[in-house]
Design a protein around this motif. Structure first.
Motif, PDB file in Angstrom:
ATOM      1  N   GLN A  86     -37.593 -42.025  -3.571  1.00 27.58           N
ATOM      2  CA  GLN A  86     -38.169 -41.872  -2.467  1.00 27.58           C
ATOM      3  C   GLN A  86     -38.616 -43.630  -2.062  1.00 27.58           C
ATOM      4  O   GLN A  86     -38.452 -43.727  -0.689  1.00 27.58           O
ATOM      5  CB  GLN A  86     -39.682 -41.759  -2.588  1.00 27.58           C
ATOM      6  N   ALA A  87     -38.842 -44.441  -3.233  1.00 24.42           N
ATOM      7  CA  ALA A  87     -38.157 -45.672  -2.429  1.00 24.42           C
ATOM      8  C   ALA A  87     -36.782 -46.042  -1.848  1.00 24.42           C
ATOM      9  O   ALA A  87     -36.592 -47.601  -1.072  1.00 24.42           O
ATOM     10  CB  ALA A  87     -38.676 -46.805  -3.753  1.00 24.42           C
ATOM     11  N   ARG A  88     -35.753 -45.419  -2.270  1.00 26.62           N
ATOM     12  CA  ARG A  88     -34.683 -45.227  -1.609  1.00 26.62           C
ATOM     13  C   ARG A  88     -34.336 -44.623  -0.239  1.00 26.62           C
ATOM     14  O   ARG A  88     -33.639 -44.186   0.203  1.00 26.62           O
ATOM     15  CB  ARG A  88     -33.770 -44.931  -3.025  1.00 26.62           C
ATOM     16  N   ALA A  89     -35.404 -44.201   0.361  1.00 22.25           N
ATOM     17  CA  ALA A  89     -35.945 -43.462   1.337  1.00 22.25           C
ATOM     18  C   ALA A  89     -34.944 -40.973   1.173  1.00 22.25           C
ATOM     19  O   ALA A  89     -34.453 -41.057   2.094  1.00 22.25           O
ATOM     20  CB  ALA A  89     -34.580 -43.665   2.480  1.00 22.25           C
ATOM     21  N   MET A 126     -39.158 -41.567 -11.942  1.00 20.27           N
ATOM     22  CA  MET A 126     -37.760 -41.531 -11.085  1.00 20.27           C
ATOM     23  C   MET A 126     -37.751 -41.007  -9.554  1.00 20.27           C
ATOM     24  O   MET A 126     -36.981 -41.281  -8.516  1.00 20.27           O
ATOM     25  CB  MET A 126     -37.180 -39.923 -12.174  1.00 20.27           C
ATOM     26  N   ARG A 127     -38.885 -40.078  -9.295  1.00 22.31           N
ATOM     27  CA  ARG A 127     -39.660 -39.664  -7.766  1.00 22.31           C
ATOM     28  C   ARG A 127     -39.284 -40.026  -7.133  1.00 22.31           C
ATOM     29  O   ARG A 127     -38.881 -40.504  -6.027  1.00 22.31           O
ATOM     30  CB  ARG A 127     -39.465 -38.099  -7.959  1.00 22.31           C
TER      31      ARG A 127
END
Length: 260
Positions: A181-184, A176-177
């Motif tokens: 992070q992939a969504r900035a 989930m983290r």
């Protein structure tokens, strides 16, 4: 396995047990659990500094015999000492008694200093004994030993499931983290960050609950009726009896020093 080589006893990922084979590993797990429990009880109720110092020496001897990894052991003991550091430093100034020195006008009592020393000796002795006798067992072996000692099944199941699924929950948290992070997402000290972390914790709890329900349903489909059946047969040997006698003599010495 050749003597001196480290081995990894593990029944699932996340339960990594690495230590050198030693004489402690030849003892019955039940004898080790009973011995460390009796040792901790005697040490905690004792208040004699000589007895506590002797208990700490005995725990150090157990750690040496168990061939604990020096760096890992020191790291764990120091972490525990740092956790208690504030309490130990404050005791001389908060315990009434005869002052022996002053710091910034605050008197430090002899009784508080002795009390702080007692707590330090007790904590280090118990932790070292636990690492030597119990910390060298896998969670599965410890769970079976507790079950053989008639510890309530629910407590044994809770311990085994907790150890088993800590790694699973940790992997879920990392997944989930990475998605955040992939969504900035960048963690900052603002309302958005704290709200996002709250959502993360909430979703982690929801996913954990859903996983536990699926696991319980799967276990019931396989005939689970609230208990585990133990197929291993633990038997005491002459080595365990000699170890028990040594522990009993040592604890009797500690009790005698406490009562003098």
């Amino acid at each position: 396995m050749p003597q001196g080589l480290e081995h990894s006893g593990t029944s699932w990922k996340g339960q990594q047990l690495k230590h050198r084979q030693s004489a402690i590993d030849r003892l019955d797990p039940r004898a080790r659990v009973v011995a460390v429990s009796a040792f901790a009880l005697v040490v905690v109720v004792s208040s004699d500094l000589i007895a506590l110092s002797l208990a700490l020496l005995g725990a150090l001897l157990l750690a040496v015999v168990a061939q604990l990894n020096l760096k890992r052991t020191l790291r764990r003991v120091i972490a525990m000492d740092l956790f208690m550091l504030f309490l130990i430093l404050m005791l001389p100034f908060t315990t009434p008694g005869e002052p022996i020195f002053h710091v910034a006008g605050l008197p430090a009592s002899q009784e508080g200093l002795v009390h702080a020393l007692q707590i330090t000796l007790k904590a280090n002795a118990v932790v070292l004994a636990l690492l030597a006798l119990v910390g060298t067992q896998t969670a599965t072996t410890l769970g079976h030993a507790l079950a053989h000692l008639r510890v309530p099944d629910k407590l044994v199941h809770l311990m085994l499931f907790t150890v088993r699924y800590l790694e699973v929950i940790g992997q879920e948290y990392k997944r989930m983290r990475r998605a955040m992070q992939a969504r900035a997402f960048v963690l900052r000290a603002n309302r958005h960050s704290w709200r996002s972390i709250g959502y993360l914790i909430g979703m982690l709890l929801v996913h954990s609950l859903e996983r536990s329900e699926r696991i319980m349903d799967a276990m019931k489909c396989r005939g689970y009726q609230g208990r585990f059946y133990l197929f291993d047969d633990m038997q005491l040997t002459s080595v365990d009896l000699r170890f028990g006698m040594l522990v009993a003599l040592f604890l009797s010495l500690l009790i005698g020093l406490h009562l003098l």
